[in-house]
Write an enzyme that holds these catalytic residues in place. Structure first.
Site, PDB file in Angstrom:
ATOM      1  N   HIS B 322       0.803  -1.225   0.000  1.00 52.23           N
ATOM      2  CA  HIS B 322       0.000   0.000   0.000  1.00 52.23           C
ATOM      3  C   HIS B 322       0.827   1.262   0.000  1.00 52.23           C
ATOM      4  O   HIS B 322       0.304   2.347  -0.250  1.00 52.23           O
ATOM      5  CB  HIS B 322      -0.967   0.005   1.187  1.00 52.23           C
ATOM      6  CG  HIS B 322      -2.176  -0.840   0.936  1.00 52.23           C
ATOM      7  ND1 HIS B 322      -2.176  -2.198   1.137  1.00 52.23           N
ATOM      8  CD2 HIS B 322      -3.407  -0.533   0.469  1.00 52.23           C
ATOM      9  CE1 HIS B 322      -3.361  -2.687   0.808  1.00 52.23           C
ATOM     10  NE2 HIS B 322      -4.128  -1.704   0.400  1.00 52.23           N
ATOM     11  N   GLY B 323       2.108   1.171   0.276  1.00 49.24           N
ATOM     12  CA  GLY B 323       2.936   2.364   0.211  1.00 49.24           C
ATOM     13  C   GLY B 323       4.292   2.115   0.827  1.00 49.24           C
ATOM     14  O   GLY B 323       4.452   1.265   1.688  1.00 49.24           O
TER      15      GLY B 323
END
Lengths: 384, 492
Positions: B322-323
């Protein structure tokens, strides 16, 4: 069969909408400026390989598409109407307030703390230095609150606004003498009157008159009475900046102007641009009533510098440093001076000090709206 | 380019739609491929090369895998699977995690390696996962090899799901790449689905996003408890409507062009447990990790201890996906712990108590997780969570919180109702048949399910038309008005 025809209908509708707007927006002639939004609109960006490769062509084209889209105002108005119907109490930071008022909502997030600190420092330095030269009674700062700080009764419940009083208190602290005139309480005392426009962020001439009277009292000048002026309603169809922001206004404003009897004026605009200098004999530019921004009837709107000679031969000479809130107020103030110079640091880039304050002026007046002052990026020009 | 833009609706779609349907069948993949490249290159003219590189690598390794399998040489085939993995994960590692790795090396070893500041190529997390799935699917015999590079390019670059998913595994659309049919019923359904998504994104997500933008701009310790909760609930709703709206648009566009993507969201906020939540939220990502990480690691077949270890690996990676920031890892591990607890005993408890407690438990934990998710700076995130639990300095309530609540009350109600399956249940109750349909391809040919006739078809068509035109005009109004069109999933 019937089923098939019915299933075709949504498809046809969708395609019709897409193609109509695609073709229409493609063939619609471009417009250079938007009167409604008071700004220039984006042109078709020039295509170069470099701009394509760094992505700037792509984003410029999207801006162009949105700026030049068909019936821009209609779409924005549609959006605002739906939001109002959904019970939103502000749209794009414009409160839908009582009595058909549209009031700009400023929160702390709108201001940059560093800029605010700098502006306060610059203004205090300017005022302190100038007071030492001209005297306490001759240097004043008029701070005009935003409508949200005065018309509090009209705002939606729990409306939040930035703390204007805190900024004014900081200015007071920074000034060595008694220069600051906070008009908040004066205006609040008249909050039932028509002192702010419903659709524009500015105050009306009536609001400005109350501000003027307070200023005059503070420098020991007897203010002229309202009855000393001839009042005239020049328009009843004014929609200002707040209405433009959301293209949603519920009733138009009227603009009143006040003219002192027996006093004549000679105004010259923008003296540093020798050829462009225009001359006028009135404080009110009535031609601007044909424009969208009719507030510019006052002193022809924003100019870098305006010199006003009056028929009042008292030898007094005033330097005004201001934003546009001053425009409605100056028609009252100028009647106490033989010469007035009006400077706007946002447009006049030679610096206020270049005007030779001590040699040329007996009085100095700074006029600012609190929010506009906090947002101003040119306050340093005061001391240049 | 994003779907929710004037550019996409009134330029891209207005050109690509007629072009696609005018050309003969065999050229349609080419049109899709080229259109997808333009779609991608509009915002990322340089990085499109990266995507093409990934395409060529996987096309080649896919063919090599197939050839070696034909010759019975599984060992050699595995090498090409590995090549695909290494290349794709390197791309992802370098462009998405490069600076994050450098930052951590600097922090641990006290070195001063400069950051690369490369800027994340849009959609890289999605297309690298898709292309990897291709090679693996071919190796496992789950899909046939695609010999036409244009068709394969169309799969990788397919603009409907290119930049924000759903992550379409190759086996899902392998058949449709070569043979797909286009019916009016399918187009009609696709358009309705697309408009649903557009409405969710532009009208709902962007609007509630304004509340979160205002609140997240304030130092978290200065918020009141009320404001903190309003903010994080607004963010939770924004995230769901933004992402599921985007998935709806992708699925709808897919249908218009003859593809059936799998569902990506299934009313996640109605879940009764975290386990259920993750079966309903971003389904394609969960499936991907299950199919290509969890099961190959042994899944639950090698004992409880190994299973817990596998869950931990999957959730560490899910978080990181997600990041490139530690808060996402923490966020992933937060769910890992909850899922393990549920697996061990909590799920049994949740099944026994009244449903309402399960809903409250799930929503509460999910909403708290979004606070971890939203702040890259973990001190701010921690301060925000503290404020949510009454340990801030801003008091219980304040004017700002009350104002934002009042001004957005109607919007909150609409969003909360729209996040449940009530509206869709109501529609299928009145108009039947059931909108759920597992085998879309068969349904299209038979003209059943979502492509079939309904009760009161005339009324249904009228409502459908009003819905499409209404959302269309209203969304256009927002797009014309607004430069506020943030897109949350660009970072992934």
């Amino acid at each position: 069969m019937k089923k098939k025809i019915l299933q075709t209908i949504p498809v046809v509708l969708f395609l019709t909408l897409i193609f109509t707007l695609a073709v229409w927006s493609h063939f619609k002639p471009d417009e250079a400026i938007s009167e409604l939004e008071n700004r220039t609109l984006a042109d078709m960006p020039e295509f170069t390989w470099a701009s394509l490769m760094d992505g700037s062509f792509g984003s410029a084209y999207e801006t162009y598409l949105s700026d030049q889209f068909v019936m821009r105002g209609m779409w924005i108005s549609l959006k605002s109407s739906v939001e109002a119907a959904l019970g939103k109490q502000d749209i794009k930071d414009v409160y839908l307030a009582d009595n058909d008022y549209l009031i700009r909502r400023y929160t702390d997030a709108d201001f940059d703390a560093e800029t605010v600190d700098k502006n306060i420092t610059e203004l205090c330095k300017f005022v302190n230095n100038t007071t030492l030269e001209l005297g306490e009674d001759h240097v004043k700062v008029v701070m005009i609150p935003t409508a949200a700080a005065v018309l509090t009764d009209y705002l939606p419940a729990h409306a939040t606004q930035f703390d204007e009083a805190a900024v004014i208190a900081r200015l007071k602290d920074g000034m060595a003498f008694d220069n600051l005139i906070d008009t908040t309480d004066t205006l609040k005392a008249h909050s039932g009157e028509y002192i702010y426009f419903k659709n524009d962020h500015h105050w009306t001439a009536l609001g400005a008159y109350y501000g003027y009277a307070q200023w005059a009292d503070s420098c020991g000048i007897t203010p002229m009475a309202l009855s000393d002026f001839q009042k005239e309603t020049v328009t009843e169809d004014f929609y200002g900046t707040n209405q433009s922001r959301i293209v949603y206004g519920r009733s138009p404003d009227s603009i009143d102007i006040y003219q002192a009897e027996g006093i004549t004026y000679r105004l010259s605009y923008d003296r540093m641009l020798d050829q462009a200098k225009t001359v006028s004999d009135t404080l009110y530019a009535r031609a601007n009533l044909e424009k969208k921004d009719q507030y510019t009837v006052f002193l022809d709107g924003n100019h870098a510098i305006v010199d006003i000679e009056t028929s009042v031969k008292n030898g007094k000479s005033l330097l005004v440093v201001k934003d546009s809130y001053a425009h409605a107020m100056l028609p009252f103030i100028v009647n106490h001076f033989e010469h007035v110079t009006v400077v706007d640091t946002r447009y006049y880039n030679l610096g206020v000090q270049s005007l030779g304050i001590e040699e040329n002026y007996t009085d100095v007046l700074v006029i600012h709206n609190t929010a506009k002052f906090m947002l101003d990026a040119t306050a340093f020009m005061l001391n240049v | 380019m994003v779907f929710s833009s004037l550019l996409f609706l009134f330029r891209f779609l207005a050109i690509v739609l007629p072009l696609y349907f005018i050309v003969p069948n065999r050229m349609r993949n080419l049109v899709l491929f080229l259109a997808s490249l333009v779609f991608y290159a509009w915002g990322e003219p340089v990085y499109v090369v990266l995507m093409l590189f990934s395409t060529v690598v996987d096309y080649t390794s896919g063919r090599m895998v197939a050839r070696n399998l034909e010759r019975g040489n599984r060992g050699k085939a595995r090498i090409f699977v590995a090549v695909s993995m290494v290349v794709n994960l390197s791309l992802l590692g370098f462009f998405k995690y490069g600076d994050f790795i450098i930052e951590n090396i600097n922090a641990v070893f006290g070195t001063r390696i400069g950051a690369m500041n490369l800027g994340l190529p849009i959609g890289i997390s999605f297309y690298t996962f898709q292309t990897m799935s291709y090679t693996v699917d071919v190796y496992r015999g789950d899909a046939k090899v695609q010999k036409n590079i244009i068709s394969f390019g169309a799969y990788v670059a397919l603009f409907p799901q290119l930049i924000a998913g759903p992550i379409v595994r190759f086996q899902t659309i392998a058949e449709q790449l070569n043979h797909r049919i286009h019916t009016m019923a399918q187009t009609s359904y696709g358009i309705t689905r697309f408009m649903t998504g557009l409405g969710k994104k532009v009208l709902l997500a962007n609007n509630i996003g304004l509340v979160w933008t205002e609140i997240s701009a304030i130092a978290p310790e200065n918020l009141s408890m009320l404001t903190a909760w309003i903010g994080i609930i607004a963010f939770s709703l924004q995230l769901y409507f933004d992402f599921s709206g985007y998935s709806d648009m992708a699925i709808g566009l897919g249908e218009i062009f003859g593809f059936h993507f799998l569902e990506n969201f299934n009313y996640p906020y109605m879940s009764r447990s975290i386990t259920e939540f993750w079966r309903r939220w971003h389904i394609s990502l969960g499936t991907w990790f299950r199919e290509y990480v969890y099961i190959p690691l042994g899944g639950n077949r090698k004992g409880k201890g190994r299973q817990i270890c596998n869950i931990a690996v999957v959730w560490f990676l899910t978080g990181l996906w997600h990041g490139a920031s530690w808060n996402f890892v923490i966020w992933g591990l937060y769910f890992c712990v909850l899922l393990i607890l549920e697996k061990l005993f909590l799920l049994k408890v949740l099944e026994r108590i009244p449903a309402v407690f399960g809903h409250i438990y799930t929503l509460f934990l999910v909403v708290v997780s979004w606070a971890i998710f939203s702040y890259n700076d973990m001190t701010d995130g921690a301060a925000y969570i503290k404020t949510m639990f009454g340990m801030g300095t801003g008091g219980l309530t304040d004017e700002r919180g009350l104002y934002l609540l009042m001004s957005n009350a109607v919007l909150f109600v609409i969003l909360i109702v729209a996040a449940t399956n009530l509206p869709s249940k109501l529609i299928s109750r009145v108009f039947a048949p059931e909108t759920e349909n597992p085998d879309r391809a068969a349904a299209v040919e038979a003209g059943t399910g979502v492509y079939g006739a309904r009760k009161y078809q005339v009324v249904y068509t009228i409502l459908q038309s009003v819905f499409i035109v209404g959302i269309f005009l209203w969304a256009t109004a927002y797009l014309v008005d607004s430069s506020f069109n943030p897109f949350l999933y660009f970072r992934f």
